[in-house]
Write a protein that holds these residues in place. Structure first.
Motif, PDB file in Angstrom:
ATOM      1  N   ASP A  38       0.994  -1.374   0.078  1.00 57.82           N
ATOM      2  CA  ASP A  38       0.142   0.121   0.011  1.00 57.82           C
ATOM      3  C   ASP A  38       0.793   1.077  -0.022  1.00 57.82           C
ATOM      4  O   ASP A  38       1.576   1.716   0.995  1.00 57.82           O
ATOM      5  CB  ASP A  38      -0.951   0.038   1.238  1.00 57.82           C
ATOM      6  N   THR A  39       0.916   1.958  -1.064  1.00 54.85           N
ATOM      7  CA  THR A  39       1.549   3.289  -1.170  1.00 54.85           C
ATOM      8  C   THR A  39       0.594   4.332  -1.659  1.00 54.85           C
ATOM      9  O   THR A  39       1.136   5.425  -2.288  1.00 54.85           O
ATOM     10  CB  THR A  39       2.718   3.223  -2.037  1.00 54.85           C
ATOM     11  N   SER A  40      -0.570   4.238  -1.179  1.00 55.30           N
ATOM     12  CA  SER A  40      -1.471   5.230  -1.409  1.00 55.30           C
ATOM     13  C   SER A  40      -1.161   6.553  -1.191  1.00 55.30           C
ATOM     14  O   SER A  40      -1.776   7.601  -1.685  1.00 55.30           O
ATOM     15  CB  SER A  40      -2.954   5.041  -1.245  1.00 55.30           C
ATOM     16  N   TYR A  41      -0.653   6.607  -0.008  1.00 50.78           N
ATOM     17  CA  TYR A  41      -0.345   7.821   0.499  1.00 50.78           C
ATOM     18  C   TYR A  41       0.689   8.641  -0.040  1.00 50.78           C
ATOM     19  O   TYR A  41       1.070   9.927  -0.007  1.00 50.78           O
ATOM     20  CB  TYR A  41       0.075   7.733   2.206  1.00 50.78           C
ATOM     21  N   CYS A  42       1.546   7.797  -0.986  1.00 51.02           N
ATOM     22  CA  CYS A  42       2.507   8.615  -1.671  1.00 51.02           C
ATOM     23  C   CYS A  42       2.163   9.540  -2.601  1.00 51.02           C
ATOM     24  O   CYS A  42       1.142   9.409  -3.277  1.00 51.02           O
ATOM     25  CB  CYS A  42       3.508   7.421  -2.450  1.00 51.02           C
ATOM     26  N   GLY A  43       2.893  10.468  -2.767  1.00 49.10           N
ATOM     27  CA  GLY A  43       2.469  11.664  -3.994  1.00 49.10           C
ATOM     28  C   GLY A  43       2.884  12.931  -3.459  1.00 49.10           C
ATOM     29  O   GLY A  43       3.647  13.214  -2.430  1.00 49.10           O
ATOM     30  N   THR A  44       2.207  13.941  -3.959  1.00 52.27           N
ATOM     31  CA  THR A  44       2.952  15.278  -3.912  1.00 52.27           C
ATOM     32  C   THR A  44       1.527  16.096  -3.297  1.00 52.27           C
ATOM     33  O   THR A  44       0.479  16.281  -3.876  1.00 52.27           O
ATOM     34  CB  THR A  44       3.095  15.995  -5.091  1.00 52.27           C
ATOM     35  N   TYR A  45       1.750  16.540  -2.044  1.00 52.26           N
ATOM     36  CA  TYR A  45       0.689  17.399  -1.512  1.00 52.26           C
ATOM     37  C   TYR A  45       0.965  19.075  -1.444  1.00 52.26           C
ATOM     38  O   TYR A  45       2.125  19.262  -1.346  1.00 52.26           O
ATOM     39  CB  TYR A  45       0.580  16.779   0.035  1.00 52.26           C
ATOM     40  N   THR A  59       3.239  25.409   0.725  1.00 52.28           N
ATOM     41  CA  THR A  59       4.189  24.245   1.123  1.00 52.28           C
ATOM     42  C   THR A  59       3.951  23.109   0.017  1.00 52.28           C
ATOM     43  O   THR A  59       2.678  22.859  -0.429  1.00 52.28           O
ATOM     44  CB  THR A  59       3.486  23.502   2.629  1.00 52.28           C
ATOM     45  N   VAL A  60       4.814  22.528  -0.361  1.00 49.79           N
ATOM     46  CA  VAL A  60       4.547  21.407  -1.386  1.00 49.79           C
ATOM     47  C   VAL A  60       5.587  20.256  -0.653  1.00 49.79           C
ATOM     48  O   VAL A  60       6.688  20.352  -0.334  1.00 49.79           O
ATOM     49  CB  VAL A  60       5.329  21.511  -2.678  1.00 49.79           C
ATOM     50  N   LEU A  61       4.792  19.208  -0.513  1.00 48.04           N
ATOM     51  CA  LEU A  61       5.432  18.134   0.423  1.00 48.04           C
ATOM     52  C   LEU A  61       5.174  16.727  -0.681  1.00 48.04           C
ATOM     53  O   LEU A  61       4.186  16.407  -1.099  1.00 48.04           O
ATOM     54  CB  LEU A  61       4.823  17.572   1.598  1.00 48.04           C
ATOM     55  N   THR A  62       6.591  16.352  -1.054  1.00 49.58           N
ATOM     56  CA  THR A  62       6.174  14.962  -1.887  1.00 49.58           C
ATOM     57  C   THR A  62       6.872  13.616  -1.053  1.00 49.58           C
ATOM     58  O   THR A  62       8.023  13.769  -0.503  1.00 49.58           O
ATOM     59  CB  THR A  62       7.314  15.073  -3.159  1.00 49.58           C
ATOM     60  N   ILE A  63       6.157  12.939  -0.719  1.00 50.58           N
ATOM     61  CA  ILE A  63       6.463  11.660  -0.159  1.00 50.58           C
ATOM     62  C   ILE A  63       6.429  10.384  -1.382  1.00 50.58           C
ATOM     63  O   ILE A  63       5.577  10.204  -2.028  1.00 50.58           O
ATOM     64  CB  ILE A  63       5.114  11.157   0.672  1.00 50.58           C
ATOM     65  N   LEU A  71      10.379  18.480   0.810  1.00 48.23           N
ATOM     66  CA  LEU A  71       9.533  19.365   1.492  1.00 48.23           C
ATOM     67  C   LEU A  71       9.995  20.994   1.058  1.00 48.23           C
ATOM     68  O   LEU A  71      11.078  21.444   1.293  1.00 48.23           O
ATOM     69  CB  LEU A  71       9.436  19.366   2.955  1.00 48.23           C
ATOM     70  N   SER A  72       9.144  21.971   0.267  1.00 53.10           N
ATOM     71  CA  SER A  72       9.336  22.948  -0.107  1.00 53.10           C
ATOM     72  C   SER A  72       8.558  24.010   0.568  1.00 53.10           C
ATOM     73  O   SER A  72       7.364  23.809   0.410  1.00 53.10           O
ATOM     74  CB  SER A  72       9.045  23.085  -1.671  1.00 53.10           C
ATOM     75  N   SER A  73       8.893  24.904   1.267  1.00 58.96           N
ATOM     76  CA  SER A  73       8.380  25.871   2.072  1.00 58.96           C
ATOM     77  C   SER A  73       8.713  27.395   1.551  1.00 58.96           C
ATOM     78  O   SER A  73       9.918  27.736   1.491  1.00 58.96           O
ATOM     79  CB  SER A  73       8.799  25.844   3.513  1.00 58.96           C
ATOM     80  N   ASP A  74       7.682  28.241   0.915  1.00 61.16           N
ATOM     81  CA  ASP A  74       7.970  29.359   0.532  1.00 61.16           C
ATOM     82  C   ASP A  74       7.133  30.456   1.622  1.00 61.16           C
ATOM     83  O   ASP A  74       5.801  30.517   1.461  1.00 61.16           O
ATOM     84  CB  ASP A  74       7.650  29.573  -1.018  1.00 61.16           C
ATOM     85  N   TYR A  75       7.850  31.010   2.261  1.00 60.37           N
ATOM     86  CA  TYR A  75       7.107  32.210   3.277  1.00 60.37           C
ATOM     87  C   TYR A  75       6.830  33.171   2.715  1.00 60.37           C
ATOM     88  O   TYR A  75       7.700  34.234   1.889  1.00 60.37           O
ATOM     89  CB  TYR A  75       7.972  32.625   4.253  1.00 60.37           C
ATOM     90  N   ILE A  76       5.421  33.576   2.291  1.00 57.06           N
ATOM     91  CA  ILE A  76       4.962  34.735   1.295  1.00 57.06           C
ATOM     92  C   ILE A  76       5.434  36.071   1.973  1.00 57.06           C
ATOM     93  O   ILE A  76       5.077  36.272   2.957  1.00 57.06           O
ATOM     94  CB  ILE A  76       3.323  34.495   1.321  1.00 57.06           C
ATOM     95  N   GLY A  77       5.972  36.801   0.902  1.00 56.10           N
ATOM     96  CA  GLY A  77       6.103  38.105   1.027  1.00 56.10           C
ATOM     97  C   GLY A  77       7.630  38.331   2.013  1.00 56.10           C
ATOM     98  O   GLY A  77       7.869  39.471   2.336  1.00 56.10           O
ATOM     99  N   LYS A  78       8.215  37.189   2.355  1.00 58.73           N
ATOM    100  CA  LYS A  78       9.420  37.279   2.898  1.00 58.73           C
ATOM    101  C   LYS A  78      10.759  37.085   1.973  1.00 58.73           C
ATOM    102  O   LYS A  78      10.664  36.300   1.144  1.00 58.73           O
ATOM    103  CB  LYS A  78       9.653  36.111   3.979  1.00 58.73           C
TER     104      LYS A  78
END
Length: 140
Positions: A38-45, A59-63, A71-78
């Motif tokens: 079962d790898t149904s949780y894998c993917g990009t969120y 936020t973009v999280l790829t499992i 994990l990509s985190s972009d602090y808006i306006g910073k």
């Protein structure tokens, strides 16, 4: 700020298979083998998480099925507020995924809600409550 996290099981990400020692154990092993597939949780969120000092964190999280994440985190306006992290994850109790950053040992947590969404949690898998709870969900 609320700590991040995801939930998965080690079995679902390549846990060890064992051979049954008796006929009665074969059903139990079959269930383990099925869970390992079962790898149904894998993917990009994706989503925008709340932040204390800016409008939000895109936020973009790829499992991945090989027990790694990005994990990509972009602090808006910073200015200089873009961060990319990768590492390994472990499945904790239930559907709690523990992301581990190898360089720092920092951990964050997400719980698998269903096949299309995860929610940021604390290290025990407790989800945010109240009016802002829905802001901690990432979707495929």
């Amino acid at each position: 700020m609320f700590m991040a996290g995801i939930a998965l099981t080690l079995a679902a990400c390549g846990g060890k298979n064992t051979q049954p020692t008796a006929k009665a154990d074969s059903t139990q092993v079959a269930e383990t083998d099925s869970a390992a597939a079962d790898t149904s949780y894998c993917g990009t969120y994706r989503g925008t998480l709340p932040a204390a000092d800016c409008p939000g964190i895109k936020t973009v999280l790829t499992i991945s099925s090989d027990s790694t994440y990005n994990l990509s985190s972009d602090y808006i306006g910073k200015k200089g507020g873009q961060f990319v992290t990768s590492g390994v994850y472990h499945m904790k109790s239930g559907k709690l995924i523990e992301l581990v950053t190898p360089s720092s040992g920092e951990k964050s947590y997400y719980k698998v809600k269903d096949s299309k969404s995860v929610v940021m949690t604390d290290s025990l898998g407790n989800e945010p409550e109240g009016e802002t709870a829905k802001l901690y969900v990432l979707t495929k």
